[in-house]
Scaffold this active site. Structure first.
Site, short mmCIF file in Angstrom:
data_model
loop_
_atom_site.label_atom_id
_atom_site.label_comp_id
_atom_site.label_asym_id
_atom_site.label_seq_id
_atom_site.Cartn_x
_atom_site.Cartn_y
_atom_site.Cartn_z
N LYS A 190 0.84 -1.19 0.00
CA LYS A 190 0.00 0.00 0.00
C LYS A 190 0.88 1.25 0.00
O LYS A 190 1.95 1.28 0.64
CB LYS A 190 -0.88 -0.03 1.25
N SER A 214 -9.38 1.85 3.56
CA SER A 214 -8.52 2.55 2.63
C SER A 214 -7.64 1.63 1.79
O SER A 214 -6.97 2.10 0.86
CB SER A 214 -7.64 3.54 3.41
N SER A 250 -9.62 -0.69 7.48
CA SER A 250 -9.02 -0.53 6.15
C SER A 250 -8.44 -1.80 5.56
O SER A 250 -8.09 -1.82 4.38
CB SER A 250 -7.94 0.57 6.19
#
Length: 458
Positions: A80, A155, A179
């Site tokens: 990420k 996210s 997330s």
């Protein structure tokens, strides 16, 4: 024969270490898959082709020399964009950080490399990693490969979209309010939020995190099988003393009674009928497997959610609010405004009260999870949201937040949680969440294998 990129991480590692396939051939197959699949969903926003080939060749060379390349030998993974990966920008979805090039790997990246994983790309996140949806002004909009028109989650929406479409076998995510767990749910895969302190965290590229993130944010894996999560967790959790909160705890704890709490709702949170049905179906599967499943009410969860929001907004008002203004991302501005409207400003005394209350709530939850070692509950009160619903209006945002009670509350309680996808309803993924006491990810994964199978690539 199945395409190489469609194998699970466990299958990939076994076949690479067994000499059935070369890590380099596996990597080339995955890079070709990224070329074909990524334009349709925009999950990977920075490719790592040359680095991936070099890492794959190192795995093959180690095997040729009779050395063990690690438990994730040749397994393609993504990272990420909010954690440091040497030579890449730690953007966190921000134009403000477009040129923030990391000079070293974060602990989780370093641990994955040491385990033999091959990093094939970096995945998208909303600006500031602030939403359960994934769009920003720097990298653009990530969409859901399994359920077009619905959010891929956030996210770690890019990670989930990459996993479900076969662009990696394991996606790295972070979770301070769901997330990891929510993108796994929205894309119909599995995702583990480890215990706080299980996976070491630190970014040399920026200052130390605010106290809320230090106490509640974790890194964890997303994958298409529960054994893959187990394999990835062991790799991610290797020691790294850069994180003062890291604890090297055993990955397998003592035996406990197979007793489970079924909690269909929390503190009055509305739950869609399809989700209640999925929970009750899972409960019956557990009973058939020898578990005692009792429908009970858990300790307070709404209070934990509300106190978590006080912590978020108190920290945002100390500097992040100005960063939101400077970034100018319309979605981030909208979400920040909605959060401020929901949460009155808190003075120092209020923040101290929040931290004091946190100890009381954690104590209550640990006692509950001692009586019921695993809790079965919703991931979300609704099926995956219509994409970008949260920025439509204050009312829409508050409806979304209400459905995410356990997503927000669980990190405040420092507990691990597992999303297990269990099927679909009218083409939309549906799943359940399992919760256990701190350091008992083994219980979650054992239980997850009872109701969660291998998810096919879409």
């Amino acid at each position: 024969m199945a395409e190489l990129w469609s194998l699970t991480a466990s299958e990939m590692a076994t076949r690479v270490k067994g000499g059935d396939i070369r890590a380099r051939d596996l990597t080339e197959a995955v890079l070709d898959r990224i070329e074909a699949a990524n334009p349709g969903c925009n999950a990977i926003v920075a490719r790592c082709d040359d680095e991936a080939r070099t890492a794959a060749d190192a795995v093959d060379s180690a095997l040729a020399a009779g050395q063990d390349p690690g438990p994730l030998a040749g397994v393609p993974v993504t990272i990420k964009v909010n954690v440091d990966q040497k030579g890449h920008a730690t953007t966190n979805g921000l134009r403000l950080q477009e040129n923030l090039i990391a000079e070293s790997d974060s602990p989780v990246v370093s641990n994955l490399r040491k385990a033999g994983a091959v990093i094939v790309g970096r995945t998208n996140t909303p600006a500031f990693s602030l939403r359960w949806f994934t769009r920003n002004s720097l990298h653009g909009h990530t969409t859901n490969p399994r359920a077009p028109g619905r959010t891929p989650g956030g996210s770690s929406g890019g990670a989930a979209a990459a996993v479900v479409s076969g662009m990696c076998a394991v996606g790295h995510g972070t979770d301070i309010a769901g997330s990891v767990r929510y993108p796994a749910y929205a894309c119909g895969i599995h995702g583990l939020r480890p215990s706080h302190g299980r996976v070491p965290a630190h970014n040399d590229s920026g200052p130390d995190r605010h106290i809320g993130a230090q106490l509640m944010a974790v890194s964890g894996p997303l994958a298409r099988s529960i054994p893959d999560l187990r394999l990835a967790l062991a790799a991610m959790a290797a020691p790294d003393l850069r994180d003062p909160w890291y604890s090297q705890m055993p990955l397998r704890g003592p035996d406990v009674p197979r007793r489970m709490a079924l909690c269909v709702t929390h503190d009055g949170m509305p739950v869609a009928p399809e989700i209640e049905e999925a929970l009750r179906r899972a409960a019956e599967t557990f009973r058939a497997a020898g578990w005692q499943v009792d429908e009970v009410s858990p300790p307070p969860m709404r209070e934990a959610m509300e106190l978590q929001l006080v912590m978020w907004l108190s920290e945002m008002r100390r500097g992040a609010s100005e960063a939101v203004r400077k970034e100018g991302d319309p979605d981030a501005i909208a979400v920040h405004g909605f959060l401020e409207a929901m949460t009155p400003a808190a003075d120092l005394a209020r923040v101290m009260d929040v931290l004091q209350s946190r100890a009381r709530l954690i104590r209550a939850w640990r006692a509950f999870l001692s009586d019921y070692p695993v809790m079965l509950c919703p991931v979300s009160g609704e099926l995956p949201f219509e994409d970008l619903r949260d920025v439509k209006s204050q009312a829409d945002f508050e409806t979304v937040a209400e459905a995410q009670m356990s997503q927000i509350a669980l990190p405040f309680l420092a507990l691990p949680g597992l999303t297990v996808t269990t099927g679909d309803v009218g083409g939309l993924p549906v799943g359940v969440q399992l919760i256990a006491n701190a350091w008992r990810e083994d219980l979650l994964l054992d239980a997850g294998e009872v109701v969660g199978g291998v998810v096919p690539v879409v």
